[in-house]
Scaffold this motif. Structure first.
Motif, PDB file in Angstrom:
ATOM      1  N   LYS A 124       9.293   5.885  23.754  1.00  0.00           N
ATOM      2  CA  LYS A 124       8.557   6.004  25.009  1.00  0.00           C
ATOM      3  C   LYS A 124       7.065   5.771  24.785  1.00  0.00           C
ATOM      4  N   ALA A 125       6.548   6.299  23.681  1.00  0.00           N
ATOM      5  CA  ALA A 125       5.122   6.177  23.393  1.00  0.00           C
ATOM      6  C   ALA A 125       4.714   4.720  23.118  1.00  0.00           C
ATOM      7  N   ILE A 126       5.551   3.985  22.418  1.00  0.00           N
ATOM      8  CA  ILE A 126       5.174   2.609  22.060  1.00  0.00           C
ATOM      9  C   ILE A 126       5.558   1.605  23.147  1.00  0.00           C
ATOM     10  N   GLU A 127       6.357   2.066  24.122  1.00  0.00           N
ATOM     11  CA  GLU A 127       6.767   1.223  25.245  1.00  0.00           C
ATOM     12  C   GLU A 127       7.409  -0.078  24.761  1.00  0.00           C
ATOM     13  N   MET A 128       8.259   0.070  23.757  1.00  0.00           N
ATOM     14  CA  MET A 128       8.969  -1.078  23.192  1.00  0.00           C
ATOM     15  C   MET A 128      10.395  -0.661  22.851  1.00  0.00           C
ATOM     16  N   ASN A 129      11.277  -1.637  22.838  1.00  0.00           N
ATOM     17  CA  ASN A 129      12.627  -1.355  22.387  1.00  0.00           C
ATOM     18  C   ASN A 129      12.589  -1.111  20.882  1.00  0.00           C
ATOM     19  N   PHE A 130      13.130   0.012  20.453  1.00  0.00           N
ATOM     20  CA  PHE A 130      13.057   0.385  19.043  1.00  0.00           C
ATOM     21  C   PHE A 130      14.361   1.052  18.623  1.00  0.00           C
ATOM     22  N   ASN A 131      15.164   0.307  17.870  1.00  0.00           N
ATOM     23  CA  ASN A 131      16.461   0.825  17.427  1.00  0.00           C
ATOM     24  C   ASN A 131      16.415   1.440  16.027  1.00  0.00           C
ATOM     25  N   ASN A 132      15.252   1.365  15.389  1.00  0.00           N
ATOM     26  CA  ASN A 132      15.064   1.921  14.050  1.00  0.00           C
ATOM     27  C   ASN A 132      16.085   1.354  13.055  1.00  0.00           C
ATOM     28  N   GLN A 133      16.124   0.050  12.975  1.00  0.00           N
ATOM     29  CA  GLN A 133      17.083  -0.619  12.099  1.00  0.00           C
ATOM     30  C   GLN A 133      16.397  -1.401  10.966  1.00  0.00           C
ATOM     31  N   VAL A 134      15.136  -1.100  10.727  1.00  0.00           N
ATOM     32  CA  VAL A 134      14.394  -1.769   9.655  1.00  0.00           C
ATOM     33  C   VAL A 134      14.131  -0.780   8.524  1.00  0.00           C
ATOM     34  N   HIS A 135      14.467  -1.183   7.300  1.00  0.00           N
ATOM     35  CA  HIS A 135      14.267  -0.321   6.138  1.00  0.00           C
ATOM     36  C   HIS A 135      12.962  -0.691   5.440  1.00  0.00           C
ATOM     37  N   VAL A 136      12.218   0.326   4.996  1.00  0.00           N
ATOM     38  CA  VAL A 136      10.902   0.123   4.394  1.00  0.00           C
ATOM     39  C   VAL A 136      10.970   0.302   2.875  1.00  0.00           C
ATOM     40  N   LEU A 137      10.413  -0.671   2.161  1.00  0.00           N
ATOM     41  CA  LEU A 137      10.344  -0.622   0.699  1.00  0.00           C
ATOM     42  C   LEU A 137       8.892  -0.618   0.244  1.00  0.00           C
ATOM     43  N   ASN A 138       8.640  -0.092  -0.940  1.00  0.00           N
ATOM     44  CA  ASN A 138       7.328  -0.266  -1.556  1.00  0.00           C
ATOM     45  C   ASN A 138       7.423  -1.380  -2.589  1.00  0.00           C
ATOM     46  N   ILE A 139       6.296  -1.792  -3.149  1.00  0.00           N
ATOM     47  CA  ILE A 139       6.261  -2.931  -4.060  1.00  0.00           C
ATOM     48  C   ILE A 139       7.084  -2.677  -5.322  1.00  0.00           C
ATOM     49  N   LEU A 140       7.054  -1.451  -5.845  1.00  0.00           N
ATOM     50  CA  LEU A 140       7.811  -1.161  -7.061  1.00  0.00           C
ATOM     51  C   LEU A 140       9.307  -1.190  -6.814  1.00  0.00           C
ATOM     52  N   ASP A 141       9.718  -0.670  -5.677  1.00  0.00           N
ATOM     53  CA  ASP A 141      11.141  -0.693  -5.314  1.00  0.00           C
ATOM     54  C   ASP A 141      11.639  -2.133  -5.232  1.00  0.00           C
ATOM     55  N   LEU A 142      10.834  -2.990  -4.621  1.00  0.00           N
ATOM     56  CA  LEU A 142      11.205  -4.399  -4.508  1.00  0.00           C
ATOM     57  C   LEU A 142      11.303  -5.048  -5.884  1.00  0.00           C
ATOM     58  N   LEU A 143      10.289  -4.818  -6.717  1.00  0.00           N
ATOM     59  CA  LEU A 143      10.260  -5.447  -8.032  1.00  0.00           C
ATOM     60  C   LEU A 143      11.363  -4.937  -8.949  1.00  0.00           C
ATOM     61  N   CYS A 195       0.837  -1.200   0.000  1.00  0.00           N
ATOM     62  CA  CYS A 195       0.000   0.000   0.000  1.00  0.00           C
ATOM     63  C   CYS A 195       0.873   1.252   0.000  1.00  0.00           C
ATOM     64  N   ALA A 196       0.622   2.151  -0.940  1.00  0.00           N
ATOM     65  CA  ALA A 196       1.420   3.371  -1.040  1.00  0.00           C
ATOM     66  C   ALA A 196       1.323   4.227   0.224  1.00  0.00           C
ATOM     67  N   ALA A 197       0.119   4.289   0.814  1.00  0.00           N
ATOM     68  CA  ALA A 197      -0.065   5.092   2.024  1.00  0.00           C
ATOM     69  C   ALA A 197       0.677   4.468   3.204  1.00  0.00           C
ATOM     70  N   CYS A 198       0.573   3.148   3.349  1.00  0.00           N
ATOM     71  CA  CYS A 198       1.301   2.467   4.428  1.00  0.00           C
ATOM     72  C   CYS A 198       2.804   2.663   4.262  1.00  0.00           C
ATOM     73  N   PHE A 199       3.270   2.503   3.036  1.00  0.00           N
ATOM     74  CA  PHE A 199       4.692   2.720   2.755  1.00  0.00           C
ATOM     75  C   PHE A 199       5.103   4.117   3.195  1.00  0.00           C
ATOM     76  N   SER A 200       4.318   5.111   2.834  1.00  0.00           N
ATOM     77  CA  SER A 200       4.651   6.504   3.159  1.00  0.00           C
ATOM     78  C   SER A 200       4.710   6.733   4.661  1.00  0.00           C
ATOM     79  N   HIS A 201       3.737   6.195   5.407  1.00  0.00           N
ATOM     80  CA  HIS A 201       3.704   6.408   6.856  1.00  0.00           C
ATOM     81  C   HIS A 201       4.820   5.644   7.572  1.00  0.00           C
TER      82      HIS A 201
END
Length: 288
Positions: A104-123, A78-84
């Protein structure tokens, strides 16, 4: 290839054919999708219009879950999900304070080490157009397609970091590799008005009408999209557009994964090409 997968709310509801076609084509291309455990809504339009920290946190929660599952990259069709999701990734990377507030808001360990792709980028950039072209069984010859990116897949450029924000070419190149003729038109990144779908329907009809009629004037057999919201607007509203303008507006709208699946020889029953308001029969009949 294995990659994390964020289906988002639409692909489990109104855009089931987008999910079925995405899973089918990626399986055919030897890509394994690992769905993020316990994923939740990214917040979509309502969240970022209400509270920016809330919007970032809703998306970051999914990134944290992917991180916990050992994923390095995730793909959001989803383009919107990808954007957010990408906004959360980029903003937390740029601002340490923002990152801390989100964690702090999500109350989870979050190192921000995951990269987000959209379907076209993957393809296009990960699997590769040449590799996809080798697996084409039924070229889309004889089809004139208007590639429609919408307004959030490539913009804002500092967030999307994908393709040209004004004149993107990734979907064009993929469609050409599948054998289709890509039409030249001026609406490929125009907004369809998705954010106003409930509150300003007259605006949505005007915006979607411009897109549909430009595709028709370009003699396109179909419009190709990679966004469930764009699909909903462009496919569902053509009768209302015709009623408002008095002009015929029947142009089939298809997900890029449906067109790719057709070229790969995947049955239409698996792709879900019949699950559209504007019939795609004329399009699928050309590819035997």
């Amino acid at each position: 290839m294995r990659i994390g997968y964020f289906p988002g709310c639409s692909l489990h509801s109104t855009a089931k054919n987008y999910e079925s076609s995405t899973q089918a084509v990626l399986k055919a291309l030897d890509v394994q999708l690992d769905e993020i455990p316990d994923w939740s809504c990214c917040g979509s339009t309502p969240a970022h219009q209400t509270d920016h920290l809330l919007a970032l946190s809703l998306s970051a929660r999914n990134l944290a879950l992917a991180e916990k599952a050992g994923m390095k990259e995730i793909m959001a069709p989803c383009a919107a999900c990808f954007s957010h999701l990408r906004t959360a990734e980029v903003e937390c990377a740029k601002n340490k304070k923002t990152h801390q507030e989100v964690q702090k808001a999500i109350e989870m360990n979050f190192n921000n080490q995951v990269h987000v792709l959209n379907i076209l980028d993957l393809l296009v950039n990960r699997i590769g157009i040449e590799n996809i072209a080798k697996k084409v069984k039924k070229p889309l010859k004889g089809l004139k397609i208007a590639p429609y990116y919408g307004c959030v897949l490539t913009r804002p450029a500092k967030i999307a970091q994908f393709d040209d924000p004004v004149n993107p070419q990734s979907m064009d190149r993929l469609l050409e590799a599948l054998g289709a003729e890509v039409v030249t038109w001026g609406a490929k990144t125009d907004c369809c008005g998705a954010a106003h779908v409930l509150t300003r329907q007259e605006v949505v009809l005007e915006l979607t009408g411009r897109i549909v009629y430009q595709a028709k004037e370009a003699h396109a057999d179909a419009i190709s999209t990679a966004c469930p919201m764009c699909m909903s607007n462009l496919d569902l509203r053509q009768s209302a557009i015709q009623k408002a303008t008095g002009k015929e507006s029947k142009v089939p709208v298809m997900y890029i994964t449906e067109l790719l699946g057709m070229a790969l020889g995947i049955p239409n029953s698996v792709l879900g090409t019949r699950k559209h308001v504007v019939s795609t029969a004329a399009v699928t009949a050309k590819i035997s």
